[in-house]
Design an enzyme around this catalytic site. Structure first.
Site, PDB file in Angstrom:
ATOM      1  N   LEU A 245     -25.288 -39.133  86.976  1.00  0.00           N
ATOM      2  CA  LEU A 245     -24.096 -39.971  87.122  1.00  0.00           C
ATOM      3  C   LEU A 245     -24.558 -41.426  87.007  1.00  0.00           C
ATOM      4  CD1 LEU A 245     -21.058 -39.472  87.627  1.00  0.00           C
ATOM      5  CD2 LEU A 245     -21.472 -40.023  90.026  1.00  0.00           C
ATOM      6  N   HIS A 246     -24.542 -41.931  85.776  1.00  0.00           N
ATOM      7  CA  HIS A 246     -25.234 -43.178  85.462  1.00  0.00           C
ATOM      8  C   HIS A 246     -24.674 -44.412  86.173  1.00  0.00           C
ATOM      9  CE1 HIS A 246     -27.054 -40.861  82.212  1.00  0.00           C
ATOM     10  NE2 HIS A 246     -25.849 -40.580  81.754  1.00  0.00           N
ATOM     11  N   ASP A 247     -23.409 -44.714  85.912  1.00  0.00           N
ATOM     12  CA  ASP A 247     -22.878 -46.058  86.157  1.00  0.00           C
ATOM     13  C   ASP A 247     -22.801 -46.495  87.618  1.00  0.00           C
ATOM     14  OD1 ASP A 247     -22.685 -46.306  83.431  1.00  0.00           O
ATOM     15  OD2 ASP A 247     -20.596 -45.695  83.352  1.00  0.00           O
TER      16      ASP A 247
END
Length: 317
Positions: A245-247
Site C-alpha cells: 500500500l504505497h501512498d
C-alpha cells in the site's frame, strides 16, 4: 501545530488511504486535494478524491482537477487503451471494490495549479506538498509560480525506487508517467523526499491488517472492501495476494518521521533511455560527484505504520 499540506494525488486505492490518513491526523492540516492523471484519467481521479473525502465526512477541503497528461503531451508516457495509467489494478472506476454514494464534496472549478497557488499565497507559513501520483501538477506549479518556491516547506513524493521498477523493469509508474516533471521537481531547489517502491513494498496488506482495518467503525467495511479488491488484482497480475500500500507511507512519514529511515542522496531521472526512461538513478554510495538533491527513504517500521493508519481511521470514524 499541525503541518499544512496540499495532497496531490491520483486515486487509486493506495491514494485513498493517503487521503484518509491526511484527513484524520491531528498532525496534518489538509488545505487542498489536487488530482492528476495517473492511476486513471484526471476526471476520475478528482471524482474519487471527492468520494473519499465525502466518505470521511470531512468538509472544507477543496478538490480540484489538474493535468490530464504529462508536461510534454500524451506521446511522452505509456497508455493503456484510452486510459492513462493502471485500470487493471484499480478497476474501471479507479476505485473498484466499493459502491460509493454520490459525493457531497464539490469540485473546485479552478485548475489544480491555480488552487495550489492560492493555498500557498494565502498561507502565513510554508506548506508541504505531498505528491502520490505523477508530479505533473507540482512541476507545473514550480514553473508557473517560481516566486512561491520559498513558501513550499518541502515536497514529499511517492516515487522511484532504489531497486527495480513496477511499470517497466527499472521505472516506477509515478516517475515514468512524467519523467520531465519529476526531473523539474528534483532540480527545483525545494527540499524533496523520495519514498519509493523499496520502502512501500515493506507495507504489505496481510490478513491481520485486513482484519484490523475491517474492525474500524463506520469506515472499516469500505476500507476493507477496497483493500480486498486491490489484493485480488495484485494476486492476479503479480502473484502477490498481500499487496503493498504505497501512498499512505509518504503521509505517515510526514506525521511521524521516525517511521522511515532516510539518507541524503543525488537522484537523476533517466529521460532518454530506450528501455530505462523514467528510471531513478539514486546515488546512495556517493560514486558520482553530484551533490545530494533529495532525502531517500530506505526503511519502514511496518508494524508502527499500520498502527498509525488504523488509529487514524478510528479517529475519523
Amino acid at each position: 501545530m499541525p503541518t499544512p499540506i496540499i495532497l496531490d494525488c491520483d486515486p487509486g486505492h493506495d491514494d485513498t488511504f493517503a487521503i484518509l490518513l491526511a484527513a484524520g491526523s491531528d498532525r496534518v492540516d489538509l488545505r487542498a486535494v489536487t488530482a492528476v492523471a495517473g492511476n486513471h484519467v484526471v476526471e476520475k481521479s478528482a471524482l474519487n478524491a471527492r468520494r473519499v473525502l465525502s466518505l470521511t465526512g470531512v468538509t472544507g477541503v477543496p478538490v480540484a482537477a489538474g493535468h490530464a497528461g504529462p508536461l510534454l503531451g500524451e506521446h511522452a508516457a505509456p497508455r493503456q487503451g484510452d486510459q492513462y495509467g493502471g485500470p487493471d489494478v484499480h478497476g474501471n472506476s479507479g476505485l473498484d471494490g466499493w459502491d460509493f454514494a454520490e459525493p457531497t464534496v464539490p469540485q473546485d472549478e479552478r485548475h489544480a495549479v491555480e488552487l495550489m497557488i492560492s493555498v500557498l499565497t494565502e498561507s502565513t507559513e510554508p506548506v508541504t506538498i505531498v505528491a502520490t501520483g505523477p508530479q505533473t501538477n507540482v512541476a507545473a506549479l514550480l514553473l508557473a509560480a517560481p516566486h512561491l518556491r520559498p513558501k513550499i516547506r518541502e515536497i514529499l513524493c511517492m516515487a522511484g525506487s532504489t531497486h527495480r521498477g513496477n511499470f517497466l523493469p527499472y521505472s516506477e509508474a509515478n516517475v515514468l508517467f512524467d519523467p520531465e516533471a519529476a526531473s523539474i521537481v528534483l532540480n527545483s531547489g525545494v527540499p524533496v523526499t523520495y519514498c519509493g517502491l523499496n520502502v512501500t513494498h515493506q507495507a504489505l496488506v496481510t490478513a491481520e491488517v485486513l482484519a484490523e482495518i475491517g474492525s474500524v467503525p463506520r469506515l472499516g467495511e469500505a476500507a476493507e472492501a477496497l483493500l480486498r479488491f486491490r489484493s485480488g488484482t495484485y494476486d492476479r497480475i503479480w502473484g502477490m495476494p498481500e499487496p503493498p500500500l504505497h501512498d499512505p507511507v509518504v503521509v505517515a512519514m510526514l506525521i511521524d518521521p521516525s517511521l522511515v529511515g532516510c539518507q541524503d542522496a543525488n537522484i537523476v531521472v533517466e529521460l532518454h533511455g530506450a528501455f530505462t526512461r523514467g528510471a531513478t538513478a539514486i546515488d546512495l554510495a556517493g560514486v558520482t560527484d553530484r551533490k545530494p538533491n533529495a532525502r531517500v527513504a530506505l526503511e519502514l517500521d511496518a508494524p508502527r505504520f499500520w498502527q498509525l493508519l488504523t488509529d487514524t481511521l478510528r479517529k475519523l470514524a
